[in-house]
Write a protein that holds these residues in place. Structure first.
Motif, PDB file in Angstrom:
ATOM      1  N   THR A 125       1.133   5.468  11.946  1.00  0.00           N
ATOM      2  CA  THR A 125       0.401   4.953  10.797  1.00  0.00           C
ATOM      3  C   THR A 125       1.003   5.494   9.509  1.00  0.00           C
ATOM      4  OG1 THR A 125      -1.625   4.817  12.099  1.00  0.00           O
ATOM      5  CG2 THR A 125      -1.875   4.776   9.709  1.00  0.00           C
ATOM      6  N   LEU A 126       1.319   4.580   8.592  1.00  0.00           N
ATOM      7  CA  LEU A 126       1.757   4.977   7.261  1.00  0.00           C
ATOM      8  C   LEU A 126       0.515   5.443   6.504  1.00  0.00           C
ATOM      9  CD1 LEU A 126       4.179   2.053   6.351  1.00  0.00           C
ATOM     10  CD2 LEU A 126       4.715   4.221   7.445  1.00  0.00           C
ATOM     11  N   ARG A 127       0.560   6.654   5.992  1.00  0.00           N
ATOM     12  CA  ARG A 127      -0.592   7.228   5.295  1.00  0.00           C
ATOM     13  C   ARG A 127      -0.236   7.516   3.835  1.00  0.00           C
ATOM     14  NH1 ARG A 127      -4.232   7.336   9.103  1.00  0.00           N
ATOM     15  NH2 ARG A 127      -3.781   8.200  11.163  1.00  0.00           N
ATOM     16  N   ARG A 128      -1.255   7.602   3.034  1.00  0.00           N
ATOM     17  CA  ARG A 128      -1.107   7.798   1.594  1.00  0.00           C
ATOM     18  C   ARG A 128      -0.588   9.206   1.297  1.00  0.00           C
ATOM     19  NH1 ARG A 128      -3.641   9.540  -3.006  1.00  0.00           N
ATOM     20  NH2 ARG A 128      -3.854   8.026  -4.699  1.00  0.00           N
ATOM     21  N   HIS A 129       0.407   9.283   0.401  1.00  0.00           N
ATOM     22  CA  HIS A 129       0.941  10.554  -0.068  1.00  0.00           C
ATOM     23  C   HIS A 129       1.141  10.460  -1.575  1.00  0.00           C
ATOM     24  CE1 HIS A 129       1.794  12.130   3.951  1.00  0.00           C
ATOM     25  NE2 HIS A 129       2.143  10.888   4.255  1.00  0.00           N
ATOM     26  N   ALA A 130       0.737  11.493  -2.285  1.00  0.00           N
ATOM     27  CA  ALA A 130       0.958  11.614  -3.728  1.00  0.00           C
ATOM     28  C   ALA A 130       1.756  12.903  -3.939  1.00  0.00           C
ATOM     29  CB  ALA A 130      -0.371  11.641  -4.474  1.00  0.00           C
ATOM     30  N   PRO A 131       3.096  12.842  -3.827  1.00  0.00           N
ATOM     31  CA  PRO A 131       3.899  14.071  -3.841  1.00  0.00           C
ATOM     32  C   PRO A 131       3.818  14.862  -5.142  1.00  0.00           C
ATOM     33  CG  PRO A 131       5.307  12.134  -3.976  1.00  0.00           C
ATOM     34  CD  PRO A 131       3.917  11.642  -3.701  1.00  0.00           C
ATOM     35  N   GLY A 139      -3.482  11.689  -9.230  1.00  0.00           N
ATOM     36  CA  GLY A 139      -3.459  11.255 -10.619  1.00  0.00           C
ATOM     37  C   GLY A 139      -2.064  11.166 -11.196  1.00  0.00           C
ATOM     38  N   CYS A 140      -1.052  11.501 -10.412  1.00  0.00           N
ATOM     39  CA  CYS A 140       0.336  11.444 -10.857  1.00  0.00           C
ATOM     40  C   CYS A 140       1.103  10.516  -9.919  1.00  0.00           C
ATOM     41  CB  CYS A 140       0.973  12.828 -10.826  1.00  0.00           C
ATOM     42  SG  CYS A 140       0.161  14.044 -11.881  1.00  0.00           S
ATOM     43  N   GLY A 141       1.909   9.641 -10.463  1.00  0.00           N
ATOM     44  CA  GLY A 141       2.710   8.752  -9.631  1.00  0.00           C
ATOM     45  C   GLY A 141       3.932   9.465  -9.105  1.00  0.00           C
ATOM     46  N   PRO A 142       4.600   8.898  -8.136  1.00  0.00           N
ATOM     47  CA  PRO A 142       4.175   7.698  -7.415  1.00  0.00           C
ATOM     48  C   PRO A 142       3.206   8.030  -6.282  1.00  0.00           C
ATOM     49  CG  PRO A 142       6.290   8.430  -6.561  1.00  0.00           C
ATOM     50  CD  PRO A 142       5.914   9.382  -7.686  1.00  0.00           C
ATOM     51  N   VAL A 143       2.481   7.008  -5.853  1.00  0.00           N
ATOM     52  CA  VAL A 143       1.691   7.080  -4.624  1.00  0.00           C
ATOM     53  C   VAL A 143       2.441   6.244  -3.610  1.00  0.00           C
ATOM     54  CG1 VAL A 143      -0.456   6.429  -3.503  1.00  0.00           C
ATOM     55  CG2 VAL A 143      -0.502   7.435  -5.788  1.00  0.00           C
ATOM     56  N   VAL A 144       2.717   6.823  -2.436  1.00  0.00           N
ATOM     57  CA  VAL A 144       3.503   6.125  -1.420  1.00  0.00           C
ATOM     58  C   VAL A 144       2.760   6.142  -0.089  1.00  0.00           C
ATOM     59  CG1 VAL A 144       5.705   6.653  -2.534  1.00  0.00           C
ATOM     60  CG2 VAL A 144       4.818   8.197  -0.792  1.00  0.00           C
ATOM     61  N   PHE A 158      19.271  12.389  10.245  1.00  0.00           N
ATOM     62  CA  PHE A 158      17.977  11.731  10.094  1.00  0.00           C
ATOM     63  C   PHE A 158      18.228  10.288   9.651  1.00  0.00           C
ATOM     64  CE2 PHE A 158      19.002  12.945   5.835  1.00  0.00           C
ATOM     65  CZ  PHE A 158      18.492  11.926   5.042  1.00  0.00           C
ATOM     66  N   LEU A 159      17.213   9.468   9.774  1.00  0.00           N
ATOM     67  CA  LEU A 159      17.257   8.104   9.241  1.00  0.00           C
ATOM     68  C   LEU A 159      15.973   7.848   8.477  1.00  0.00           C
ATOM     69  CD1 LEU A 159      18.723   5.851  12.075  1.00  0.00           C
ATOM     70  CD2 LEU A 159      19.652   6.194   9.805  1.00  0.00           C
ATOM     71  N   ASN A 160      16.093   7.111   7.395  1.00  0.00           N
ATOM     72  CA  ASN A 160      14.945   6.759   6.581  1.00  0.00           C
ATOM     73  C   ASN A 160      14.993   5.253   6.331  1.00  0.00           C
ATOM     74  OD1 ASN A 160      12.701   7.685   4.793  1.00  0.00           O
ATOM     75  ND2 ASN A 160      13.941   6.538   3.326  1.00  0.00           N
ATOM     76  N   LEU A 161      13.871   4.602   6.550  1.00  0.00           N
ATOM     77  CA  LEU A 161      13.778   3.170   6.271  1.00  0.00           C
ATOM     78  C   LEU A 161      12.718   2.978   5.198  1.00  0.00           C
ATOM     79  CD1 LEU A 161      14.855   0.370   7.111  1.00  0.00           C
ATOM     80  CD2 LEU A 161      12.940   0.237   8.677  1.00  0.00           C
ATOM     81  N   ASP A 162      13.168   2.636   3.972  1.00  0.00           N
ATOM     82  CA  ASP A 162      12.241   2.402   2.868  1.00  0.00           C
ATOM     83  C   ASP A 162      11.495   1.095   3.089  1.00  0.00           C
ATOM     84  OD1 ASP A 162      13.011   4.711   1.595  1.00  0.00           O
ATOM     85  OD2 ASP A 162      14.439   3.725   0.264  1.00  0.00           O
ATOM     86  N   MET A 163      10.229   1.097   2.723  1.00  0.00           N
ATOM     87  CA  MET A 163       9.370  -0.078   2.865  1.00  0.00           C
ATOM     88  C   MET A 163       8.585  -0.260   1.558  1.00  0.00           C
ATOM     89  SD  MET A 163       8.050   0.711   6.725  1.00  0.00           S
ATOM     90  CE  MET A 163       7.297  -0.891   6.954  1.00  0.00           C
ATOM     91  N   PRO A 164       9.263  -0.666   0.471  1.00  0.00           N
ATOM     92  CA  PRO A 164       8.608  -0.736  -0.839  1.00  0.00           C
ATOM     93  C   PRO A 164       7.459  -1.741  -0.897  1.00  0.00           C
ATOM     94  CG  PRO A 164      10.780  -1.741  -0.934  1.00  0.00           C
ATOM     95  CD  PRO A 164      10.657  -1.093   0.417  1.00  0.00           C
ATOM     96  N   GLU A 165       7.413  -2.680   0.033  1.00  0.00           N
ATOM     97  CA  GLU A 165       6.355  -3.694   0.029  1.00  0.00           C
ATOM     98  C   GLU A 165       5.018  -3.165   0.529  1.00  0.00           C
ATOM     99  OE1 GLU A 165       8.029  -3.655   4.131  1.00  0.00           O
ATOM    100  OE2 GLU A 165       8.918  -3.537   2.144  1.00  0.00           O
ATOM    101  N   VAL A 166       5.004  -1.995   1.156  1.00  0.00           N
ATOM    102  CA  VAL A 166       3.769  -1.434   1.702  1.00  0.00           C
ATOM    103  C   VAL A 166       2.949  -0.838   0.565  1.00  0.00           C
ATOM    104  CG1 VAL A 166       2.787   0.295   3.255  1.00  0.00           C
ATOM    105  CG2 VAL A 166       4.810  -0.985   3.947  1.00  0.00           C
ATOM    106  N   THR A 167       1.685  -1.260   0.465  1.00  0.00           N
ATOM    107  CA  THR A 167       0.814  -0.782  -0.608  1.00  0.00           C
ATOM    108  C   THR A 167      -0.501  -0.225  -0.081  1.00  0.00           C
ATOM    109  OG1 THR A 167      -0.090  -2.996  -0.899  1.00  0.00           O
ATOM    110  CG2 THR A 167       1.790  -2.385  -2.300  1.00  0.00           C
ATOM    111  N   ALA A 188       9.615   9.452  -4.638  1.00  0.00           N
ATOM    112  CA  ALA A 188       9.313   9.134  -3.243  1.00  0.00           C
ATOM    113  C   ALA A 188       9.256   7.624  -3.075  1.00  0.00           C
ATOM    114  CB  ALA A 188       7.992   9.761  -2.823  1.00  0.00           C
ATOM    115  N   GLU A 189       9.453   7.168  -1.863  1.00  0.00           N
ATOM    116  CA  GLU A 189       9.367   5.750  -1.501  1.00  0.00           C
ATOM    117  C   GLU A 189       8.478   5.615  -0.278  1.00  0.00           C
ATOM    118  OE1 GLU A 189      10.774   3.120  -3.025  1.00  0.00           O
ATOM    119  OE2 GLU A 189      11.794   4.355  -4.515  1.00  0.00           O
TER     120      GLU A 189
END
Length: 147
Positions: free
Chosen positions: A115-121, A125-130, A77-86, A42-43
């Motif tokens: 709002t970008l919200r936390r997801h742990a797919p 305890g397992c990465g990634p967290v996006v 669909f369109l997806n815009l990755d934002m890897p800088e968001v933490t 995930a991103e």
């Protein structure tokens, strides 16, 4: 006798393949601390979807999130990755759709805050967290959160 021998080779090949798959699953799904994790990638970012037929065939789509844009033609669909968001973050999402068959006339131009919200797919305890959000482009209601 040749048929019996072929069945043995097939059974042996199936057994070797199954054993190899089990080893790969066991080693690929362990996180630190022995927790079992899936391997979903995930991103961070924004995904905008719409229903087929909502917009003209061959349409041109432009998705912008806080001024960073991506364009595509004839998409579902369109997806815009934002890897800088933490972390959790409010963003402005804008989707513009133009119809090339009608002299590139704009047929949809909507924006809204999300709002970008936390997801742990793969589980906690397992990465990634996006940090992400999904948005639905509705021709009547505008940009809305999917139900």
């Amino acid at each position: 006798m040749g048929t019996h021998r072929n069945h043995r080779y097939v059974r042996a090949a199936v057994a070797v393949t199954a054993a190899a798959a089990a080893v790969l699953l066991a080693t690929g799904c362990q996180s630190q601390g022995g927790r079992v994790c899936t391997l979903i990638g995930a991103e961070s970012g924004v995904t905008v979807t719409w229903q087929p037929g909502d917009f003209p065939a061959g349409a041109h789509y432009r998705l912008c999130v806080d001024g960073t844009c991506q364009e595509r033609r004839d998409a579902a669909f369109l997806n815009l990755d934002m890897p800088e968001v933490t972390g959790e973050k409010q963003v402005t999402v804008r989707l513009v759709v133009t119809d090339p068959a009608a002299s590139h006339r704009t047929v949809y131009d909507r924006s809204a805050p999300f709002t970008l919200r936390r997801h742990a797919p793969n589980g906690e305890g397992c990465g990634p967290v996006v940090w992400s959000t999904g948005v639905r482009a509705d021709p009547v209601r505008g940009l809305v959160s999917p139900v």
